[in-house]
Each structure stands twice: as C-alpha cells, then as structure tokens.
Design an enzyme around this catalytic site. Sequence first.
Site, PDB file in Angstrom:
ATOM      1  N   PRO A 114      50.467  62.270 -63.216  1.00 38.68           N
ATOM      2  CA  PRO A 114      50.931  63.452 -63.898  1.00 38.68           C
ATOM      3  C   PRO A 114      52.750  63.338 -64.374  1.00 38.68           C
ATOM      4  O   PRO A 114      52.462  64.305 -64.616  1.00 38.68           O
ATOM      5  CB  PRO A 114      50.125  64.721 -63.059  1.00 38.68           C
ATOM      6  CG  PRO A 114      50.292  64.805 -61.651  1.00 38.68           C
ATOM      7  CD  PRO A 114      49.931  62.824 -61.561  1.00 38.68           C
ATOM      8  N   GLU A 135      50.670  55.378 -68.563  1.00 35.56           N
ATOM      9  CA  GLU A 135      49.135  56.061 -67.252  1.00 35.56           C
ATOM     10  C   GLU A 135      48.123  55.590 -68.709  1.00 35.56           C
ATOM     11  O   GLU A 135      48.087  55.417 -69.867  1.00 35.56           O
ATOM     12  CB  GLU A 135      49.345  57.417 -67.533  1.00 35.56           C
ATOM     13  CG  GLU A 135      48.050  57.992 -66.760  1.00 35.56           C
ATOM     14  CD  GLU A 135      47.618  57.081 -65.935  1.00 35.56           C
ATOM     15  OE1 GLU A 135      48.033  57.336 -64.901  1.00 35.56           O
ATOM     16  OE2 GLU A 135      46.584  57.255 -65.454  1.00 35.56           O
ATOM     17  N   CYS A 232      50.259  56.077 -51.304  1.00 38.69           N
ATOM     18  CA  CYS A 232      50.142  57.532 -50.051  1.00 38.69           C
ATOM     19  C   CYS A 232      48.541  57.096 -49.558  1.00 38.69           C
ATOM     20  O   CYS A 232      48.115  57.845 -49.093  1.00 38.69           O
ATOM     21  CB  CYS A 232      49.662  58.547 -51.396  1.00 38.69           C
ATOM     22  SG  CYS A 232      48.309  58.781 -52.521  1.00 38.69           S
TER      23      CYS A 232
HETATM   24  N1  SAM Z   1      53.555  58.252 -59.833  1.00 39.34           N
HETATM   25  C1  SAM Z   1      52.395  59.242 -60.627  1.00 39.34           C
HETATM   26  C2  SAM Z   1      53.106  60.708 -60.133  1.00 39.34           C
HETATM   27  O1  SAM Z   1      54.348  61.026 -59.308  1.00 39.34           O
HETATM   28  O2  SAM Z   1      53.186  61.692 -60.337  1.00 39.34           O
HETATM   29  C3  SAM Z   1      51.056  59.430 -59.977  1.00 39.34           C
HETATM   30  C4  SAM Z   1      50.010  58.531 -59.568  1.00 39.34           C
HETATM   31  S1  SAM Z   1      48.764  57.966 -58.886  1.00 39.34           S
HETATM   32  C5  SAM Z   1      48.973  57.256 -57.426  1.00 39.34           C
HETATM   33  C6  SAM Z   1      47.888  56.528 -59.709  1.00 39.34           C
HETATM   34  C7  SAM Z   1      47.529  56.647 -61.266  1.00 39.34           C
HETATM   35  O3  SAM Z   1      47.485  54.824 -61.036  1.00 39.34           O
HETATM   36  C8  SAM Z   1      46.947  57.716 -61.598  1.00 39.34           C
HETATM   37  O4  SAM Z   1      47.140  58.065 -62.371  1.00 39.34           O
HETATM   38  C9  SAM Z   1      45.635  56.520 -61.704  1.00 39.34           C
HETATM   39  O5  SAM Z   1      45.280  57.376 -63.261  1.00 39.34           O
HETATM   40  C10 SAM Z   1      46.521  55.308 -62.424  1.00 39.34           C
HETATM   41  N2  SAM Z   1      45.623  53.916 -62.245  1.00 39.34           N
HETATM   42  C11 SAM Z   1      44.184  54.136 -61.899  1.00 39.34           C
HETATM   43  N3  SAM Z   1      43.499  53.574 -61.987  1.00 39.34           N
HETATM   44  C12 SAM Z   1      44.635  51.999 -62.647  1.00 39.34           C
HETATM   45  C13 SAM Z   1      44.588  50.635 -62.959  1.00 39.34           C
HETATM   46  N4  SAM Z   1      43.677  49.694 -62.763  1.00 39.34           N
HETATM   47  N5  SAM Z   1      45.474  50.185 -63.280  1.00 39.34           N
HETATM   48  C14 SAM Z   1      46.762  50.951 -63.494  1.00 39.34           C
HETATM   49  N6  SAM Z   1      47.171  52.446 -63.374  1.00 39.34           N
HETATM   50  C15 SAM Z   1      45.673  52.775 -62.730  1.00 39.34           C
END
Ligand code: SAM
Length: 455
Positions: A114, A135, A232
């Site tokens: 987010p 994203e 994480c």
């Molecule tokens: N960096 C964000 C923050 O600090 O607020 C949190 C990111 S979260 C750990 C990982 C993100 O990767 C999610 O928003 C998810 O929707 C996205 N994601 C999921 N599958 C993905 C893919 N195949 N390629 C790239 N991003 C992806």
Amino acid sequence: MSNFLPNELVKRLNEQEGFDSEAFNKVHEQGDKITSIRLNSLKQDTVPFEDVSPVPWCDRGYYLAERPVFTLDPLYHAGCYYVQEASSMFIAHILEEIGLKNSSIRVLDLCAAPGGKSTLLVSYLGSESLLVSNEVIKSRANILADNIVRWGTSNVVVTNNDPSAFSRLPGYFDLLLVDAPCSGSGMFRKDQDTVDEWSLANVKLCSDRQKRILAESLDALVTDGYLIYSTCSYSREENEDILDWLSTEYAFETISITLDSDWGIEETQSAKHKAIGYRFYPHKLKGEGFFVAVLQKKERQLTFNRKKNKFEKNAVPPKVVSNWIEESQNHVQFMHGDHIHIFPKNYEDDIKWLQHVLYIKQAGTNIGKWTGRELLPSHDLACSVHIKQDLSAQDVTLDVALQFLRKESLDKEHFTAVKSGWCLVRYKETNLGWIKILANRINNYYPKEVRIMNL
Ligand code: SAM
C-alpha cells in the site's frame, strides 16, 4: 499462540546457530501489538501523540504507547504520518549508509502497495529524485495512489504493471527496491491469517515467484545501481537462497550495512556466496519479522536511446499554475484530459519515456480541472506540499474536521474567515481538503472514495 506456529518453520529456524526458539515462541504467545508511525517531515515535524519512543534505526519513526483509532485523526488523512511496521523503516538507515539520502536518482519500488516503503523512499531520497511506485494488482494500485497523494510530493509516478514491463526500460533506474510478495511468516504475531495460510509448499511457490519477479525486472537497473531486496518471511528459501541465486545468475556484489549492536538486528550470510542479509526477529527487537539485503549490480547493462522530448504546448496560461503552486518554475505542467498536472522540471523528458512502455496511473500532482476559464482545484492539490501558502483557508475544530472528512454538510458558522469561493479546510495548520462557500450554503468537496465511513 505458539502451539499454532507451524512445526516445519520452527524446526528449520532451530537449525540456525544460536536461534532462541524459546524466546521466539514466547513472543508469539504474548502476542503484543506494536504500533509505530513515521512522520512526513514536509508536513509534520513533531509527533502528534503523547508517550512515544524513537525507532532506533529511523529518525522519523516512533513507537506509540497505545494504538489510537487512526481513522478518527484528521492528521492521518492529511498524510502527516504513515502507520508503518518498525522493522521496515530500516530502509531509511540503508539509504543513509549507501549514500543515497537526499540524492538525485531514479528509483523503482516494484511491489509498492500500500505504499509504506514508497512514502519512506520519497521522504529520504528528497525532492531531487524521481520515484516510480509500481503495483501489479489494480485494486491495490488504487490504494497506493491514494497514499502517494496524501504524502503530497510531485516527484512520484504511480504505475500498474507486471514486473516484466520494466525490462523495456533497460539501465534506467539507479535503485530498485523489490519488497517481494512472500509467505508472510514475519507477520505471524500481527495477523493470524498468515499462520493459517503458511505451508512449505507456499514457501516454495513464493521463492519461485520472487526469482521470476527479479529476473523480469533486473535489466531496468543501471550498472553499479543498487538492489534492495526484502521480505517479511523467515524462510531461507525466500531470503538467503534468493541472494545465492542472484549471485549465481547475475553479477551482484553484496553490500554490508553498519549496525548498532543494541538494535538486535541479526546479520546473516547466504550458504554459497556469503551474500549478507539482515534478519529482524520480534523476540530480539521491537518490530515484526523482516529480511533485507543490499546488492550492487556489477554487470554491464545496455540502456536505451533517451531522446529529448518537448512538452506539448497546452492552452493553460502559466499564471494559472503559479496562482496555486509555490515555486512553479521548478515544475512543468501538462494536461491529462481536462486536468492539469505538475511534474518536476528535472524529469521533464522522463515522463514520455515512461509513458511509452508503462501503464501510468498517476504522474506528478493533478492540481485540478481546467474549464477553459478557471481551475477547479483538486483534492490532490489540497494534499500537496507544493500548494501556495496564502490561499483562503479556515482552521477548524476536531469535530468540524471529522464532519468534513465524513463528507457531511457543514454549517457556515464554522467558516467565518472566508466570505465566499474556494476555501481550504485546515486542522492544526494542515490542509484536509476543499470546500466552496456559496451565499446560502457550503459545498463539501472531500472525495467520496476516501471519506470516513461507519465511524
Ligand atoms: N512495499 C509495500 C509496502 O511497504 O507498503 C508492501 C508490498 S507487499 C510485501 C508485496 C506486494 O507485491 C503486494 O502489494 C502484492 O500485491 C504485490 N505482488 C503480488 N504478486 C506479485 C507479482 N507477481 N509481481 C509483482 N508484485 C506482486
């Protein structure tokens, strides 16, 4: 709660030398909830809560003694701070260590929603850098865009692309942050769902996906550029093994970050290439589980032909923008539909290069709709740190601020400072949004998509 920690995970963690499984179990059993925020120093220089303590590795990060109802704090909606898990704020220390704090670089936050790390990057890189905040999931990209608007700077482009799209910008970025989607074990204490969903099979799936995301986007990083990789997760397959894979497949050099021993952060090394990573365990520090590593690209990376672009002339007189924006000479303006956007002059050419290959959701700051005669100011402008300081405004009480944020009708008796026309609603000297004062009523222009509901 420790009974519910997956055995397979604990068994594997126990294989690590010196791992204190008793303390790890205990901290999950206790299930303490830690709340931390990071200030937006362009909007807020003092912590708007009592009884706080500093996050050791981030000078704008603070732990709160209790979790308030953030939804009922107007300063939260105005982007004065971001509620962010403390371990993640370590990225601020990394930027300082690798000399990129207040720099002039192009940065990609590939998995950005987010927006916790994107807002951190914007704050610590400063106004001379450009951030592309991407994203892949559309609904999450909307949330990301809202949070970027709240943060208020014009040097961000929000995109909604698959990582593979970025291979079409070879050698463009100086810094690439991949905060990869992962199995989420580091969030076990915070979120029971992550415990229920955890499995070894999912760890493997995540690890494969992390490699794919990296493989598809690494060409976008310039030679000598930095990759910050984080998850994480506690699983080696998603952390140190990824560093080994990167070191085997590509020419990356591991970068060591100086730590204060009091912080409780653990330095680890990958098995094969001895690439360095940093592990955050909730029983050793005040934060959730996190892994991060910094690598420098040593491979020769070809780039693309950066043609100079001329901004198309538009029909908006330059005076219109300077009426609403401070130091408008540092920005270029462009039209998107009938909306005027401002974008940092230093990156005037970049917007076209990005537009050629990416789906751009939001570029710079949309300052409002141009009717051909006047500007109808946007909510984004109200949140902008570039907004002109001397515009008509009314400071309001908490009750009136909340009425405004709920998009309720407003009583004229609370708005005596301005006779008529556009007026900023301010709470504790911070802009919340626009109203328009008419002869017999007030129109509330707070966007319905972000209004407070059910509280
Ligand atoms: N960096 C964000 C923050 O600090 O607020 C949190 C990111 S979260 C750990 C990982 C993100 O990767 C999610 O928003 C998810 O929707 C996205 N994601 C999921 N599958 C993905 C893919 N195949 N390629 C790239 N991003 C992806």
